[in-house]
Design a protein around this motif. Structure first.
Motif: not given
Length: 176
Positions: A1-9, A63-68, A71-77
């Motif tokens: 899972m990709l969690q938000a980071s202070k490095e993200w820009r 989004l992860c509560t849906y079974s559609v 995790e990568a797609q949820c991150c992108q959305i």
């Protein structure tokens, strides 16, 4: 899972004419949002704010509560939803593409459907106001009419009377 980071820009890429999210480790996401669509602060404050990180995480978890989606797609959305909510200039509603909702099902989810003359597409509400909502398109190549289609993750604002709930018998269903 990709969690938000202070490095993200946030990066404004002049070559691609798009807003990018730099996730570190040579990983970048290109949003569909053109530079002319962006607010000035997407360039002046490039680091992820606390509000942006919290919004991203809430959308990702939701989004992860849906079974559609994976995790990568949820991150992108979630990243595209965050970019749309915090960095797009205000847009006018374009409700004429969509049929009004006449059912009595109560809308209680942020994943919704819109019915154009051509097809039904799924969207995610990223900003809800009294009369209209800003949504991002989740459907690949959502045909609005014979000539116009909406790319996946592009934003569109619609009057709330055009928003249809996604019914459980559709492909989107909640996990138990």
């Amino acid at each position: 899972m990709l969690q938000a980071s202070k490095e993200w820009r946030w990066l404004q890429c002049r070559t691609q004419n798009r807003l990018l999210v730099d996730l570190g480790d040579e990983l970048q996401l290109c949003t569909p949002y053109r530079l002319r669509q962006l607010t000035a602060d997407s360039d002046s404050s490039p680091t992820f704010s606390v509000e942006e990180a919290a919004f991203y995480q809430n959308v990702f978890d939701y989004l992860c509560t849906y079974s559609v989606w994976s995790e990568a797609q949820c991150c992108q959305i979630a990243l595209n939803a965050t970019a749309a909510k915090f960095h797009l200039l205000p847009v006018q509603a374009k409700s004429w593409f969509f049929q009004a909702y006449v059912g009595n099902e109560v809308l209680c989810n942020a994943v919704i459907s819109l019915k154009s003359k051509v097809m039904t597409g799924e969207c995610l509400i990223v900003d809800h106001e009294r009369d209209a909502s800003l949504c991002i398109n989740l459907t690949a190549n959502f045909q609005l009419d014979e000539n116009i289609s909406l790319e996946q993750f592009q934003a569109i604002k619609v009057l709330n009377d055009r928003i249809h709930p996604v019914l459980i018998n559709n492909k989107v269903s909640r996990r138990a």
